[in-house]
Structure formats: structure tokens, C-alpha cells
Design a protein around this motif. Structure first.
Motif, PDB file in Angstrom:
ATOM      1  N   PRO A  26       0.824  -1.209   0.000  1.00 32.15           N
ATOM      2  CA  PRO A  26       0.000   0.000   0.000  1.00 32.15           C
ATOM      3  C   PRO A  26       0.861   1.263   0.000  1.00 32.15           C
ATOM      4  N   LYS A  27       0.353   2.280  -0.625  1.00 31.30           N
ATOM      5  CA  LYS A  27       1.084   3.561  -0.707  1.00 31.30           C
ATOM      6  C   LYS A  27       0.836   4.376   0.564  1.00 31.30           C
ATOM      7  N   VAL A  28       1.817   5.204   0.891  1.00 30.24           N
ATOM      8  CA  VAL A  28       1.635   6.141   1.995  1.00 30.24           C
ATOM      9  C   VAL A  28       1.360   7.501   1.365  1.00 30.24           C
ATOM     10  N   GLY A  30       0.871  11.555   0.698  1.00 29.67           N
ATOM     11  CA  GLY A  30       1.694  12.705   1.069  1.00 29.67           C
ATOM     12  C   GLY A  30       3.024  12.746   0.355  1.00 29.67           C
ATOM     13  N   GLY A  31       3.122  11.992  -0.734  1.00 28.01           N
ATOM     14  CA  GLY A  31       4.337  12.091  -1.557  1.00 28.01           C
ATOM     15  C   GLY A  31       5.573  11.435  -0.982  1.00 28.01           C
ATOM     16  N   TRP A  32       5.390  10.378  -0.207  1.00 32.53           N
ATOM     17  CA  TRP A  32       6.553   9.655   0.334  1.00 32.53           C
ATOM     18  C   TRP A  32       7.022   8.639  -0.690  1.00 32.53           C
ATOM     19  N   GLU A  33       8.335   8.549  -0.849  1.00 37.83           N
ATOM     20  CA  GLU A  33       8.881   7.512  -1.729  1.00 37.83           C
ATOM     21  C   GLU A  33       9.367   6.360  -0.876  1.00 37.83           C
ATOM     22  N   LEU A  34       9.056   5.146  -1.323  1.00 36.57           N
ATOM     23  CA  LEU A  34       9.386   3.965  -0.522  1.00 36.57           C
ATOM     24  C   LEU A  34      10.575   3.217  -1.108  1.00 36.57           C
ATOM     25  N   GLU A  35      11.524   2.876  -0.236  1.00 35.77           N
ATOM     26  CA  GLU A  35      12.610   1.965  -0.625  1.00 35.77           C
ATOM     27  C   GLU A  35      12.568   0.803   0.359  1.00 35.77           C
ATOM     28  N   VAL A  36      12.673  -0.417  -0.150  1.00 34.61           N
ATOM     29  CA  VAL A  36      12.663  -1.572   0.743  1.00 34.61           C
ATOM     30  C   VAL A  36      13.934  -2.387   0.552  1.00 34.61           C
ATOM     31  N   HIS A  37      14.614  -2.672   1.650  1.00 39.37           N
ATOM     32  CA  HIS A  37      15.793  -3.552   1.608  1.00 39.37           C
ATOM     33  C   HIS A  37      15.535  -4.688   2.583  1.00 39.37           C
ATOM     34  N   GLY A  38      15.075  -5.804   2.073  1.00 33.62           N
ATOM     35  CA  GLY A  38      14.761  -6.934   2.958  1.00 33.62           C
ATOM     36  C   GLY A  38      13.679  -6.533   3.945  1.00 33.62           C
ATOM     37  N   THR A  39      14.010  -6.597   5.239  1.00 36.45           N
ATOM     38  CA  THR A  39      12.998  -6.287   6.247  1.00 36.45           C
ATOM     39  C   THR A  39      13.008  -4.812   6.643  1.00 36.45           C
ATOM     40  N   GLU A  40      13.933  -4.052   6.038  1.00 36.97           N
ATOM     41  CA  GLU A  40      13.983  -2.636   6.395  1.00 36.97           C
ATOM     42  C   GLU A  40      13.336  -1.798   5.299  1.00 36.97           C
ATOM     43  N   ALA A  41      12.501  -0.849   5.727  1.00 35.39           N
ATOM     44  CA  ALA A  41      11.851   0.032   4.755  1.00 35.39           C
ATOM     45  C   ALA A  41      12.188   1.466   5.095  1.00 35.39           C
ATOM     46  N   ARG A  42      12.276   2.268   4.044  1.00 34.12           N
ATOM     47  CA  ARG A  42      12.585   3.678   4.254  1.00 34.12           C
ATOM     48  C   ARG A  42      11.635   4.518   3.410  1.00 34.12           C
ATOM     49  N   LEU A  43      11.042   5.508   4.046  1.00 29.56           N
ATOM     50  CA  LEU A  43      10.159   6.439   3.344  1.00 29.56           C
ATOM     51  C   LEU A  43      10.855   7.787   3.302  1.00 29.56           C
ATOM     52  N   VAL A  44      10.920   8.385   2.119  1.00 29.54           N
ATOM     53  CA  VAL A  44      11.644   9.650   1.974  1.00 29.54           C
ATOM     54  C   VAL A  44      10.724  10.702   1.376  1.00 29.54           C
ATOM     55  N   ARG A  45      10.819  11.890   1.919  1.00 31.35           N
ATOM     56  CA  ARG A  45       9.989  12.988   1.419  1.00 31.35           C
ATOM     57  C   ARG A  45      10.806  14.267   1.495  1.00 31.35           C
ATOM     58  N   LYS A  46      10.798  15.026   0.401  1.00 34.43           N
ATOM     59  CA  LYS A  46      11.535  16.294   0.409  1.00 34.43           C
ATOM     60  C   LYS A  46      10.552  17.439   0.594  1.00 34.43           C
ATOM     61  N   VAL A  47      10.818  18.252   1.595  1.00 40.97           N
ATOM     62  CA  VAL A  47       9.982  19.430   1.862  1.00 40.97           C
ATOM     63  C   VAL A  47      10.931  20.619   1.746  1.00 40.97           C
ATOM     64  N   ALA A  48      10.406  21.772   1.407  1.00 43.28           N
ATOM     65  CA  ALA A  48      11.227  22.973   1.192  1.00 43.28           C
ATOM     66  C   ALA A  48      12.510  22.998   2.025  1.00 43.28           C
ATOM     67  N   GLY A  49      13.628  22.756   1.355  1.00 49.42           N
ATOM     68  CA  GLY A  49      14.919  22.870   2.031  1.00 49.42           C
ATOM     69  C   GLY A  49      15.228  21.778   3.044  1.00 49.42           C
ATOM     70  N   ILE A 177       1.469   1.604   9.668  1.00 45.14           N
ATOM     71  CA  ILE A 177       1.090   0.297  10.217  1.00 45.14           C
ATOM     72  C   ILE A 177       0.592  -0.608   9.089  1.00 45.14           C
ATOM     73  N   GLU A 178      -0.231  -0.038   8.221  1.00 40.15           N
ATOM     74  CA  GLU A 178      -0.774  -0.812   7.110  1.00 40.15           C
ATOM     75  C   GLU A 178       0.330  -1.301   6.176  1.00 40.15           C
ATOM     76  N   LEU A 179       1.256  -0.383   5.855  1.00 41.59           N
ATOM     77  CA  LEU A 179       2.380  -0.726   4.980  1.00 41.59           C
ATOM     78  C   LEU A 179       3.252  -1.794   5.634  1.00 41.59           C
ATOM     79  N   SER A 180       3.560  -1.579   6.904  1.00 40.03           N
ATOM     80  CA  SER A 180       4.433  -2.497   7.619  1.00 40.03           C
ATOM     81  C   SER A 180       3.802  -3.886   7.729  1.00 40.03           C
ATOM     82  N   THR A 181       2.498  -3.911   7.990  1.00 45.03           N
ATOM     83  CA  THR A 181       1.790  -5.187   8.120  1.00 45.03           C
ATOM     84  C   THR A 181       1.813  -5.938   6.788  1.00 45.03           C
TER      85      THR A 181
END
Length: 202
Positions: A26-28, A30-49, A177-181
Motif C-alpha cells: 500500500p502507498k503512503v 503525502g508524496g513519500w517515496e518507498l525503498e525496501v531492503h529486505g525487512t527494512e523500509a525507508r520512506l523519503v519525502r523532500k519538503v522545502a529545504g 502500520i498498514e504498509l508495515s503489516t
């Protein structure tokens, strides 16, 4: 024994596939980009500066079920209760023009999950806050870490607002929680498949 084990795993994988809610993660919002490495996930979002990164790991993210008694009353063909993954997550806020990263260690309090309708309460809490040098993969234990247990409430509220302004709020925490589940379930099915090939391998 291995044949029976492999057969059991085959059935189990079928069952798990049946109850799998999300075929893709599932998507999060608010413009978060998802990267998944095995069991670790990272959401990245750029806001002004600024760059905001939220990292979590699904390992050990499913709270132990306190209701052991209900397990025994369950009829074998009844659906098991839905498991929910509530991982701790780390929010890093990097400002483009400084060499420091503000790191906020957040978690879902065990007793808070599932109290719908309480507008006031946040579904996650900030546990620790520290500054870390930007770009260092190894965080230093020598950097001052603020534990929120003894924190002035006004300061704590400002920190929560600071996160909310950057898109880390209750809605985000729910979607996480939804994404992680979903991710946990996907990895679990993959694990069962790997286990099956391993057991079958002579």
C-alpha cells in the motif's frame, strides 16, 4: 518427516496467500517515496529545504498476543485474528544548509493501538531525540540524547507539531502500520517458500 513438513508448508502458503490483503504494498499518502531492503523500509519525502526520512524494520514488529486464552477456545477452522505490525520508526530531518540531522525515535505504545475515536490521543509517541552528524552511518553514543520520559509537555507537543508539519502525523502513522503489516506478511510468505525449498532440497 520432511515430506509432511513440505506438504504442510505448501498448504500454509496457500492459506496465507488467500488472506493476503495487498498484492502490492500500500502507498503512503503525502508524496513519500518507498525503498525496501529486505525487512527494512525507508520512506523519503523532500519538503522545502529539508529531507525527511522515516526508517523502520519489520522484524519483531508484531506485538506478542496477550490473549493466549482465546487461542485455545478457537475452533480449528476459525480465522486467526489479524496480526498487525507496529514497528518502532526513526524520523530523520535533514536541513540542506546544516551539517546536522535531527533524529526522532518513535514507537507505538502497546496499550494505545486500537482506541478508535479518541481524537486527542496520538497513536505514536516520540521516545528519544538527538542530533547526529549528517551522512554518518554510525551514530555516536557520545551525542546527547534527550529521553522524552522526563520532558516538559510543552516541548514535547512542539516536537509532535514539528513532525506533523513534515507529514508525520496520526494519518501517516496509521498508513505506516498498514504498509508495515503488508510488508511483514509478504516477507512471511517468502520465508515459508524459502523454507519449503530448503526442506525439499535433498
Amino acid at each position: 518427516g520432511d515430506k509432511a513438513f513440505a506438504q504442510f508448508l505448501t498448504d500454509e502458503i496457500k492459506e496465507e496467500r488467500k488472506i493476503q490483503k495487498h498484492k502490492s504494498l500500500p502507498k503512503v499518502s503525502g508524496g513519500w517515496e518507498l525503498e525496501v531492503h529486505g525487512t527494512e523500509a525507508r520512506l523519503v519525502r523532500k519538503v522545502a529545504g529539508e529531507k525527511v526520512t522515516v526508517t523502520f524494520n519489520i522484524n519483531n514488529s508484531i506485538p506478542p498476543s496477550a490473549d493466549e486464552e482465546t487461542q485455545e477456545e478457537q475452533k480449528p477452522d476459525e480465522q486467526e485474528p489479524d496480526l498487525t505490525s507496529t514497528p518502532n520508526f526513526v524520523v530523520e530531518v535533514i536541513k540542506d544548509d546544516t551539517k546536522q540531522t535531527l533524529v526522532l525515535d518513535c514507537h507505538y505504545p502497546e496499550d494505545e493501538v486500537g482506541h478508535e475515536g479518541e481524537e486527542e490521543s496520538d497513536i505514536f509517541t516520540i521516545r528519544e531525540v538527538s542530533f547526529q552528524p549528517t551522512g554518518d552511518s554510525d551514530w555516536k553514543d557520545t551525542n546527547y540524547t534527550l529521553n522524552t520520559d522526563s520532558l516538559d509537555w510543552a516541548l514535547y507537543d512542539h516536537l509532535m507539531d514539528f513532525l506533523a508539519d513534515r507529514g508525520v502525523d496520526n494519518t501517516f502513522a496509521d498508513e505506516l502500520i498498514e504498509l508495515s503489516t503488508a510488508l511483514e506478511h509478504q516477507e512471511y510468505i517468502k520465508f515459508l517458500e524459502d523454507l519449503k525449498s530448503f526442506v525439499k532440497c535433498q
